[in-house]
Design a protein around this motif. Structure first.
Motif, mmCIF file in Angstrom:
data_model
loop_
_atom_site.group_PDB
_atom_site.id
_atom_site.type_symbol
_atom_site.label_atom_id
_atom_site.label_comp_id
_atom_site.label_asym_id
_atom_site.label_seq_id
_atom_site.Cartn_x
_atom_site.Cartn_y
_atom_site.Cartn_z
ATOM 1 N N ASP A 29 0.810 -1.231 0.000
ATOM 2 C CA ASP A 29 0.000 0.000 0.000
ATOM 3 C C ASP A 29 0.841 1.278 0.000
ATOM 4 O O ASP A 29 1.956 1.315 0.536
ATOM 5 C CB ASP A 29 -0.877 0.044 1.259
ATOM 6 C CG ASP A 29 -2.234 -0.622 1.042
ATOM 7 O OD1 ASP A 29 -2.627 -0.825 -0.116
ATOM 8 O OD2 ASP A 29 -2.886 -0.926 2.064
ATOM 9 N N VAL A 30 0.227 2.313 -0.562
ATOM 10 C CA VAL A 30 0.806 3.657 -0.542
ATOM 11 C C VAL A 30 -0.192 4.574 0.170
ATOM 12 O O VAL A 30 -1.374 4.607 -0.192
ATOM 13 C CB VAL A 30 1.037 4.156 -1.991
ATOM 14 C CG1 VAL A 30 1.591 5.574 -1.994
ATOM 15 C CG2 VAL A 30 1.964 3.206 -2.753
ATOM 16 N N ALA A 31 0.264 5.291 1.196
ATOM 17 C CA ALA A 31 -0.592 6.269 1.869
ATOM 18 C C ALA A 31 -0.331 7.640 1.267
ATOM 19 O O ALA A 31 0.826 8.054 1.110
ATOM 20 C CB ALA A 31 -0.317 6.292 3.370
ATOM 21 N N ILE A 32 -1.403 8.318 0.917
ATOM 22 C CA ILE A 32 -1.293 9.571 0.168
ATOM 23 C C ILE A 32 -2.010 10.702 0.916
ATOM 24 O O ILE A 32 -3.153 10.538 1.348
ATOM 25 C CB ILE A 32 -1.935 9.405 -1.237
ATOM 26 C CG1 ILE A 32 -1.211 8.295 -2.017
ATOM 27 C CG2 ILE A 32 -1.932 10.727 -2.008
ATOM 28 C CD1 ILE A 32 -1.998 7.779 -3.222
ATOM 29 N N GLU A 33 -1.320 11.822 1.065
ATOM 30 C CA GLU A 33 -1.982 13.053 1.516
ATOM 31 C C GLU A 33 -2.552 13.718 0.265
ATOM 32 O O GLU A 33 -1.806 14.035 -0.675
ATOM 33 C CB GLU A 33 -0.963 13.989 2.187
ATOM 34 C CG GLU A 33 -1.577 15.294 2.618
ATOM 35 C CD GLU A 33 -0.534 16.365 2.937
ATOM 36 O OE1 GLU A 33 0.675 16.115 2.789
ATOM 37 O OE2 GLU A 33 -0.956 17.468 3.304
ATOM 38 N N ILE A 34 -3.865 13.891 0.224
ATOM 39 C CA ILE A 34 -4.507 14.429 -0.977
ATOM 40 C C ILE A 34 -4.319 15.948 -1.026
ATOM 41 O O ILE A 34 -4.589 16.655 -0.052
ATOM 42 C CB ILE A 34 -6.006 14.052 -1.009
ATOM 43 C CG1 ILE A 34 -6.144 12.516 -1.071
ATOM 44 C CG2 ILE A 34 -6.710 14.705 -2.192
ATOM 45 C CD1 ILE A 34 -7.567 12.006 -0.930
ATOM 46 N N LEU A 35 -3.837 16.429 -2.171
ATOM 47 C CA LEU A 35 -3.617 17.865 -2.364
ATOM 48 C C LEU A 35 -4.713 18.487 -3.226
ATOM 49 O O LEU A 35 -5.146 19.606 -2.985
ATOM 50 C CB LEU A 35 -2.261 18.108 -3.021
ATOM 51 C CG LEU A 35 -1.035 17.565 -2.258
ATOM 52 C CD1 LEU A 35 0.224 17.746 -3.101
ATOM 53 C CD2 LEU A 35 -0.882 18.266 -0.919
ATOM 54 N N TYR A 36 -5.146 17.742 -4.246
ATOM 55 C CA TYR A 36 -6.165 18.246 -5.176
ATOM 56 C C TYR A 36 -7.125 17.118 -5.538
ATOM 57 O O TYR A 36 -6.724 15.969 -5.667
ATOM 58 C CB TYR A 36 -5.518 18.781 -6.462
ATOM 59 C CG TYR A 36 -4.574 19.928 -6.197
ATOM 60 C CD1 TYR A 36 -5.067 21.205 -5.957
ATOM 61 C CD2 TYR A 36 -3.196 19.719 -6.159
ATOM 62 C CE1 TYR A 36 -4.204 22.257 -5.691
ATOM 63 C CE2 TYR A 36 -2.332 20.773 -5.886
ATOM 64 C CZ TYR A 36 -2.843 22.037 -5.657
ATOM 65 O OH TYR A 36 -2.001 23.075 -5.387
ATOM 66 N N SER A 37 -8.378 17.497 -5.708
ATOM 67 C CA SER A 37 -9.376 16.516 -6.094
ATOM 68 C C SER A 37 -10.312 17.145 -7.111
ATOM 69 O O SER A 37 -10.922 18.180 -6.850
ATOM 70 C CB SER A 37 -10.142 16.070 -4.839
ATOM 71 O OG SER A 37 -10.950 14.957 -5.137
ATOM 72 N N GLY A 38 -10.435 16.536 -8.278
ATOM 73 C CA GLY A 38 -11.345 17.038 -9.311
ATOM 74 C C GLY A 38 -12.779 16.674 -8.966
ATOM 75 O O GLY A 38 -13.039 15.735 -8.216
ATOM 76 N N VAL A 39 -13.712 17.458 -9.516
ATOM 77 C CA VAL A 39 -15.140 17.224 -9.265
ATOM 78 C C VAL A 39 -15.777 16.733 -10.561
ATOM 79 O O VAL A 39 -15.898 17.478 -11.533
ATOM 80 C CB VAL A 39 -15.838 18.515 -8.779
ATOM 81 C CG1 VAL A 39 -17.322 18.277 -8.553
ATOM 82 C CG2 VAL A 39 -15.171 19.021 -7.499
ATOM 83 N N CYS A 40 -16.140 15.440 -10.568
ATOM 84 C CA CYS A 40 -16.657 14.778 -11.768
ATOM 85 C C CYS A 40 -18.175 14.699 -11.683
ATOM 86 O O CYS A 40 -18.743 14.600 -10.596
ATOM 87 C CB CYS A 40 -16.059 13.376 -11.830
ATOM 88 S SG CYS A 40 -16.725 12.359 -13.148
ATOM 89 N N HIS A 41 -18.823 14.715 -12.857
ATOM 90 C CA HIS A 41 -20.281 14.593 -12.866
ATOM 91 C C HIS A 41 -20.734 13.306 -12.177
ATOM 92 O O HIS A 41 -21.803 13.257 -11.561
ATOM 93 C CB HIS A 41 -20.812 14.644 -14.309
ATOM 94 C CG HIS A 41 -22.051 15.464 -14.437
ATOM 95 N ND1 HIS A 41 -22.114 16.669 -15.079
ATOM 96 C CD2 HIS A 41 -23.300 15.247 -13.959
ATOM 97 C CE1 HIS A 41 -23.329 17.162 -15.008
ATOM 98 N NE2 HIS A 41 -24.074 16.314 -14.332
ATOM 99 N N SER A 42 -19.936 12.235 -12.250
ATOM 100 C CA SER A 42 -20.338 10.979 -11.570
ATOM 101 C C SER A 42 -20.396 11.144 -10.062
ATOM 102 O O SER A 42 -21.125 10.421 -9.392
ATOM 103 C CB SER A 42 -19.385 9.816 -11.853
ATOM 104 O OG SER A 42 -18.669 9.990 -12.986
ATOM 105 N N ASP A 43 -19.587 12.062 -9.515
ATOM 106 C CA ASP A 43 -19.646 12.302 -8.065
ATOM 107 C C ASP A 43 -21.052 12.777 -7.689
ATOM 108 O O ASP A 43 -21.647 12.304 -6.721
ATOM 109 C CB ASP A 43 -18.622 13.368 -7.643
ATOM 110 C CG ASP A 43 -17.191 12.982 -7.979
ATOM 111 O OD1 ASP A 43 -16.941 11.790 -8.236
ATOM 112 O OD2 ASP A 43 -16.322 13.882 -7.983
ATOM 113 N N LEU A 44 -21.549 13.704 -8.493
ATOM 114 C CA LEU A 44 -22.887 14.257 -8.271
ATOM 115 C C LEU A 44 -23.956 13.178 -8.452
ATOM 116 O O LEU A 44 -24.856 13.024 -7.627
ATOM 117 C CB LEU A 44 -23.089 15.414 -9.257
ATOM 118 C CG LEU A 44 -24.408 16.160 -9.280
ATOM 119 C CD1 LEU A 44 -24.716 16.766 -7.921
ATOM 120 C CD2 LEU A 44 -24.352 17.274 -10.329
ATOM 121 N N HIS A 45 -23.838 12.399 -9.541
ATOM 122 C CA HIS A 45 -24.793 11.303 -9.779
ATOM 123 C C HIS A 45 -24.791 10.323 -8.599
ATOM 124 O O HIS A 45 -25.835 9.858 -8.162
ATOM 125 C CB HIS A 45 -24.425 10.527 -11.043
ATOM 126 C CG HIS A 45 -24.828 11.198 -12.323
ATOM 127 N ND1 HIS A 45 -26.111 11.596 -12.589
ATOM 128 C CD2 HIS A 45 -24.104 11.540 -13.415
ATOM 129 C CE1 HIS A 45 -26.167 12.148 -13.794
ATOM 130 N NE2 HIS A 45 -24.959 12.143 -14.313
#
Ligand SMILES: [Zn+2]
Ligand SMILES: [Zn+2]
Length: 348
Positions: A29-45
């Motif tokens: 496994d790799v543990a990641i600190e998230i810096l940026y996250s895109g907003v996709c139409h599927s997220d909304l769906h």
């Protein structure tokens, strides 16, 4: 590891902060600190349960860019401090022929989605990029080339690969004629990528309103689908049509635009289409196809291609706490062309 993300508790509740545990690191496994996250139409769906398979509480987000903060004992490809990315998949069986061929999106057991999917070991429901951290097995972690802008890289992980993969599958290159229907998050990437591959690119839209934008993104031509004369003149011209429209629609008017043996591939809408007339398909041996994201190897190839050609999405930066307003704007297509959340400690 404790972390915090933005979660929806039901189809009607807004996203709000929720603490949860990331799984303890496995050897790969790799543990990641998230810096940026895109907003996709599927997220909304997904948050609204439009597809009927949402498990709550739901932490969406599958366009993730971050920094490695810890690695398991068997991880040699990544080290602490590396800039990495995660897209729509976080696991698959790794043993079926599709996984062996690097097309994990077609895994016969089904791939594990970045959010809203049971973990293959613990059955815990995966949580996505609207959070401070994520833990992902190394095979599903991508390397971000140094020359890429980190914030703008996020949308490449879904919108980018979703449009890159069909362009590659149908061998788009210099001399190809490509049409793109719809100019949202997916459509604007399809235009930029096809142009970078050397194709002649036409944007097909219902009205004039996006013409200047289309040409500024690099499109060679603009076609108004309501203009019957122009549509007739454009008949039989295109090798490939990338249809990015995210809602139920009628594809029949677009089929005559294809050459004989041309293909219209659907990448936006998931679900029933309006009734199709077979005549233009039969008369031109034309095909209607579909495509879903791309494999991990192809996703890395896409990131490297975007770095080499400097293909970058158009983004609007938002804060995590503004996600609910961003969803409202996304719902009425009021975004040029992708929201990206810049993660800040103060948002949680
Ligand atoms: Zn997506
Ligand atoms: Zn598999």
């Amino acid at each position: 590891m404790k972390t915090i993300g933005y979660a929806a508790e039901s189809a009607t509740s807004p996203l709000k902060p929720m603490e949860f545990d990331c799984r303890s690191l496995r050897h790969d496994d790799v543990a990641i600190e998230i810096l940026y996250s895109g907003v996709c139409h599927s997220d909304l769906h997904t948050v609204k349960n439009d597809w009927g398979w949402t498990i709550y509480p739901n932490v969406p987000g599958h366009e993730i860019v971050g920094r490695v903060i810890e690695v398991g004992s068997a991880v040699h490809q990544y080290k602490v401090g590396d800039h990495v990315a995660v897209g729509c998949m976080v696991d698959s069986c790794q043993s079926c022929h599709h996984c062996h061929d690097g097309e994990e999106q077609f895994c016969v057991e089904g791939f594990t989605q970045t959010y809203n999917s049971p973990d293959r070991h613990t059955q815990d429901i995966t949580k996505g990029g609207y959070a401070k951290h994520i833990v992902v097995r190394q095979e599903f972690v991508l390397s971000v080339p140094q020359s890429l802008d980190l914030a703008k890289t996020a949308p490449l992980l879904c919108a980018g690969i979703t449009t890159y993969s069909p362009l590659r599958s149908w061998n788009v290159g210099p001399g190809s004629k490509v049409a793109v229907i719809g100019m949202g998050g997916l459509g604007h990437m399809a235009v930029k990528l096809a142009v970078a591959m050397g194709a002649h690119v036409t944007v097909v839209s219902r009205s004039h309103s996006k013409k200047d934008d289309a040409l500024n993104l690099g499109a060679d031509a603009f076609l108004i689908s309501q203009d019957n004369d122009s549509m007739e003149k454009a008949a039989g011209q295109f090798d490939l049509i990338v249809d990015t429209v995210p809602v139920k629609h009628d594809v029949t008017p677009y089929i005559p635009l294809l050459k004989v043996d041309g293909t219209l591939t659907l990448v936006g809408q998931v679900g029933p289409l309006a009734e199709i007339n077979s005549v233009p398909m039969i008369l031109g041996r034309r095909r209607i196809a579909g495509s879903i994201i791309g494999g991990i190897a192809e996703t890395q190839e896409m990131l490297d291609f975007c770095a080499r050609m400097q293909v970058m999405p158009e983004v609007e930066m938002i804060k995590m706490q503004d996600i609910n307003q961003a969803f409202e704007r996304l719902e009425r297509s009021d975004v040029h062309y992708r929201f990206v959340v810049g993660m800040q400690a103060s948002d949680f």
